[in-house]
Write a protein that holds these residues in place. Sequence first.
Motif, PDB file in Angstrom:
ATOM      1  N   ALA A 151      26.322  26.718   7.153  1.00 51.42           N
ATOM      2  CA  ALA A 151      27.251  26.067   8.084  1.00 51.42           C
ATOM      3  C   ALA A 151      28.387  27.034   8.420  1.00 51.42           C
ATOM      4  CB  ALA A 151      27.791  24.774   7.485  1.00 51.42           C
ATOM      5  N   SER A 155      28.928  28.849  12.151  1.00 47.74           N
ATOM      6  CA  SER A 155      30.021  28.221  12.909  1.00 47.74           C
ATOM      7  C   SER A 155      30.954  29.309  13.431  1.00 47.74           C
ATOM      8  CB  SER A 155      30.773  27.230  12.030  1.00 47.74           C
ATOM      9  OG  SER A 155      31.452  27.939  11.027  1.00 47.74           O
ATOM     10  N   LYS A 156      31.900  28.896  14.261  1.00 44.00           N
ATOM     11  CA  LYS A 156      32.794  29.864  14.915  1.00 44.00           C
ATOM     12  C   LYS A 156      33.504  30.757  13.892  1.00 44.00           C
ATOM     13  CE  LYS A 156      36.287  29.875  18.565  1.00 44.00           C
ATOM     14  NZ  LYS A 156      37.230  29.043  19.314  1.00 44.00           N
ATOM     15  N   GLY A 157      33.978  30.134  12.800  1.00 43.26           N
ATOM     16  CA  GLY A 157      34.753  30.884  11.806  1.00 43.26           C
ATOM     17  C   GLY A 157      33.946  31.926  11.054  1.00 43.26           C
ATOM     18  N   ARG A 164      38.931  33.077   8.067  1.00 41.12           N
ATOM     19  CA  ARG A 164      38.422  31.868   7.426  1.00 41.12           C
ATOM     20  C   ARG A 164      38.913  31.756   5.994  1.00 41.12           C
ATOM     21  NH1 ARG A 164      35.007  27.543   6.986  1.00 41.12           N
ATOM     22  NH2 ARG A 164      34.846  27.503   4.760  1.00 41.12           N
ATOM     23  N   LYS A 167      42.324  30.568   5.871  1.00 38.10           N
ATOM     24  CA  LYS A 167      42.448  29.141   6.148  1.00 38.10           C
ATOM     25  C   LYS A 167      42.009  28.300   4.956  1.00 38.10           C
ATOM     26  CE  LYS A 167      41.999  29.306  11.141  1.00 38.10           C
ATOM     27  NZ  LYS A 167      41.052  29.330  12.239  1.00 38.10           N
ATOM     28  N   THR A 194      41.433  19.328   8.381  1.00 41.45           N
ATOM     29  CA  THR A 194      40.105  19.754   7.901  1.00 41.45           C
ATOM     30  C   THR A 194      39.056  18.703   8.260  1.00 41.45           C
ATOM     31  OG1 THR A 194      41.143  20.951   6.085  1.00 41.45           O
ATOM     32  CG2 THR A 194      38.805  20.478   5.857  1.00 41.45           C
ATOM     33  N   HIS A 198      35.717  19.470  10.366  1.00 43.83           N
ATOM     34  CA  HIS A 198      34.360  19.121   9.902  1.00 43.83           C
ATOM     35  C   HIS A 198      33.635  18.238  10.926  1.00 43.83           C
ATOM     36  CE1 HIS A 198      35.349  19.889   5.372  1.00 43.83           C
ATOM     37  NE2 HIS A 198      35.061  20.990   6.014  1.00 43.83           N
ATOM     38  N   ASP A 226      27.140  16.611   0.821  1.00 46.32           N
ATOM     39  CA  ASP A 226      27.510  18.028   0.915  1.00 46.32           C
ATOM     40  C   ASP A 226      28.983  18.223   0.551  1.00 46.32           C
ATOM     41  OD1 ASP A 226      24.956  18.747   1.802  1.00 46.32           O
ATOM     42  OD2 ASP A 226      25.482  18.479   3.914  1.00 46.32           O
ATOM     43  N   THR A 230      30.633  20.569  -2.642  1.00 48.71           N
ATOM     44  CA  THR A 230      31.730  21.536  -2.579  1.00 48.71           C
ATOM     45  C   THR A 230      32.904  21.098  -3.459  1.00 48.71           C
ATOM     46  OG1 THR A 230      31.048  22.165  -0.372  1.00 48.71           O
ATOM     47  CG2 THR A 230      33.299  22.722  -0.982  1.00 48.71           C
TER      48      THR A 230
HETATM   49  C1  HEM Z   1      36.264  24.298   7.700  1.00 50.85           C
HETATM   50  C2  HEM Z   1      37.727  22.832   3.331  1.00 50.85           C
HETATM   51  C3  HEM Z   1      33.325  20.993   2.541  1.00 50.85           C
HETATM   52  C4  HEM Z   1      31.704  23.658   6.244  1.00 50.85           C
HETATM   53  C5  HEM Z   1      37.047  23.989   6.613  1.00 50.85           C
HETATM   54  C6  HEM Z   1      38.462  24.241   6.519  1.00 50.85           C
HETATM   55  C7  HEM Z   1      38.859  23.871   5.277  1.00 50.85           C
HETATM   56  C8  HEM Z   1      37.716  23.349   4.590  1.00 50.85           C
HETATM   57  C9  HEM Z   1      40.275  23.976   4.692  1.00 50.85           C
HETATM   58  C10 HEM Z   1      39.331  24.803   7.619  1.00 50.85           C
HETATM   59  C11 HEM Z   1      39.286  26.261   7.609  1.00 50.85           C
HETATM   60  C12 HEM Z   1      38.572  26.806   8.766  1.00 50.85           C
HETATM   61  O1  HEM Z   1      38.676  26.264   9.868  1.00 50.85           O
HETATM   62  O2  HEM Z   1      37.896  27.824   8.579  1.00 50.85           O
HETATM   63  C13 HEM Z   1      36.672  22.126   2.758  1.00 50.85           C
HETATM   64  C14 HEM Z   1      36.744  21.353   1.540  1.00 50.85           C
HETATM   65  C15 HEM Z   1      35.506  20.815   1.328  1.00 50.85           C
HETATM   66  C16 HEM Z   1      34.667  21.280   2.410  1.00 50.85           C
HETATM   67  C17 HEM Z   1      37.984  21.199   0.682  1.00 50.85           C
HETATM   68  C18 HEM Z   1      35.022  19.918   0.228  1.00 50.85           C
HETATM   69  C19 HEM Z   1      35.737  19.452  -0.772  1.00 50.85           C
HETATM   70  C20 HEM Z   1      32.492  21.618   3.432  1.00 50.85           C
HETATM   71  C21 HEM Z   1      31.051  21.532   3.426  1.00 50.85           C
HETATM   72  C22 HEM Z   1      30.595  22.285   4.455  1.00 50.85           C
HETATM   73  C23 HEM Z   1      31.751  22.841   5.129  1.00 50.85           C
HETATM   74  C24 HEM Z   1      30.246  20.728   2.430  1.00 50.85           C
HETATM   75  C25 HEM Z   1      29.185  22.549   4.917  1.00 50.85           C
HETATM   76  C26 HEM Z   1      28.106  22.100   4.362  1.00 50.85           C
HETATM   77  C27 HEM Z   1      32.799  24.000   6.981  1.00 50.85           C
HETATM   78  C28 HEM Z   1      32.728  24.685   8.259  1.00 50.85           C
HETATM   79  C29 HEM Z   1      34.042  24.852   8.693  1.00 50.85           C
HETATM   80  C30 HEM Z   1      34.895  24.288   7.661  1.00 50.85           C
HETATM   81  C31 HEM Z   1      31.453  25.116   8.966  1.00 50.85           C
HETATM   82  C32 HEM Z   1      34.513  25.441  10.016  1.00 50.85           C
HETATM   83  C33 HEM Z   1      34.469  26.902  10.029  1.00 50.85           C
HETATM   84  C34 HEM Z   1      34.912  27.408  11.395  1.00 50.85           C
HETATM   85  O3  HEM Z   1      34.129  27.394  12.306  1.00 50.85           O
HETATM   86  O4  HEM Z   1      36.044  27.803  11.495  1.00 50.85           O
HETATM   87  N1  HEM Z   1      36.633  23.425   5.436  1.00 50.85           N
HETATM   88  N2  HEM Z   1      35.407  22.065   3.258  1.00 50.85           N
HETATM   89  N3  HEM Z   1      32.878  22.406   4.480  1.00 50.85           N
HETATM   90  N4  HEM Z   1      34.117  23.777   6.662  1.00 50.85           N
HETATM   91 FE1  HEM Z   1      34.765  22.864   5.011  1.00 50.85          FE
END
Ligand code: HEM
Length: 407
Positions: A151, A155-157, A164, A167, A194, A198, A226, A230
């Motif tokens: 993922a 994704s963009k990040g 990333r 962040k 966040t 998501h 999922d 995490t």
């Molecule tokens: C974005 C935290 C679970 C995939 C983010 C961001 C945070 C974060 C702080 C924002 C940062 C950013 O935009 O890059 C968390 C926490 C999780 C969790 C605390 C669980 C406790 C997951 C899971 C997945 C996931 C399970 C995938 C299976 C992503 C993706 C982004 C993202 C793809 C966007 C990235 C982008 O395009 O910028 N998450 N996440 N996250 N998260 Fe999570």
Amino acid sequence: MDDLSRRRMLIAGGALGALGTLGAASPARARSLWTWAPSGSVAGKGAGVDPDWVWDEEADPVLAAVIERGDVAKANAALRTWTRNDQPLPAGLPADLRDFMEKARRLPSWADRDKLAAAARFTTKKGIYTGALYGLGSGLMSTAIPREARAVYYSKGGADMKDRIAKTAQLGYDVGDLDAYQPQGGMIVTAVKTRLVHAAVRHLLPQSPGWSRTSGGQTIPISQADIMVTWHSLATFVMSKLKDWRVPVTTAESDGYLHVWQVTAHMLGVLDEYIPATWDAANAQSRQVLDPILASTPEGNELTDVLLDIVADLDAGLTRPLINGFARYTLGDRTGDLIGLDREPFWQPLISAAWPLLVAFREGLIPLPLIPQAAWTVEEALRKFVLLFLSEGRGIHLEIPDANRPS
Ligand code: HEM
């Protein structure tokens, strides 16, 4: 998909999953059947539907609409000015997004101020350990969680890992902040943003050819299961390592730390029936959802390299072997091998011998003369890493993505 049909699909998915039908049919389901009982959750009860078939019914349709209308830039411009928990939502947010956020920013009725305060005290005292564990334990482990690695990669990040990491570090920083969920803190803001990110990813990633090719049959990413995977790679992993390392943790501190993560799961949109009420319930759920799914993927290995290169940039690569050795010591050889961490014949034995002594000394359990000189090199490198990790997060804006990684 309208609400009714989506709900029907969830119920059908849960029921079929429970019978094992989908488990056999879909290659996405590498893990075992969901048997974790909702009686062990903060809700104390629940339907018991497999969370692999539950996403975010409230956020997902709103973010899909915002993206489809072309409102992402407008929403991000407004979101930039929203930084404190007690701040009113900014003007300029699209109305549907604003309505959703007004609801999403409310703490759960079971949030307990005293426990949150205990969590903050705990991080103040043990920040060197939790910082090292989030960064070199959880952060690297995430690259061995196939769905998360893919993922992130597609994704963009994924195209800008440094940004990333900064962040994601913000979340580690905010969750451990003294004020996290206080009115003047920022954790409600970080969690709600966040949740929006998501939900946007759930809309966007299914349009990515790279993600669809590798998703193993999962059609919508970031299910509630999922998220809990995490969550365990963060909270449950950190608490179990502190125990392994014999770091003294009081019951109030351990309860507080669990609580701050329970509240965070809720604020990220996880239903209360999936949030473990106790560490025992958390460990049981982690054994079911996290342990069996750790695996190596090309995307994960690429992310590991990028992550370690960023660490190495700190001092022209000097500490990279030390950091490799510490990460292997922390994650164990199984995960170390999965993510392709180098073996470090010099540092690994040294760290295994020195780290427990260093912990015992820091906790006042043994006197200074017992600490080998090399242990301080390890401590110094970790301190530098933790400081960087924590400072990277400051002043960062989490933004709703409007596209996937360019392919
Ligand atoms: C974005 C935290 C679970 C995939 C983010 C961001 C945070 C974060 C702080 C924002 C940062 C950013 O935009 O890059 C968390 C926490 C999780 C969790 C605390 C669980 C406790 C997951 C899971 C997945 C996931 C399970 C995938 C299976 C992503 C993706 C982004 C993202 C793809 C966007 C990235 C982008 O395009 O910028 N998450 N996440 N996250 N998260 Fe999570």
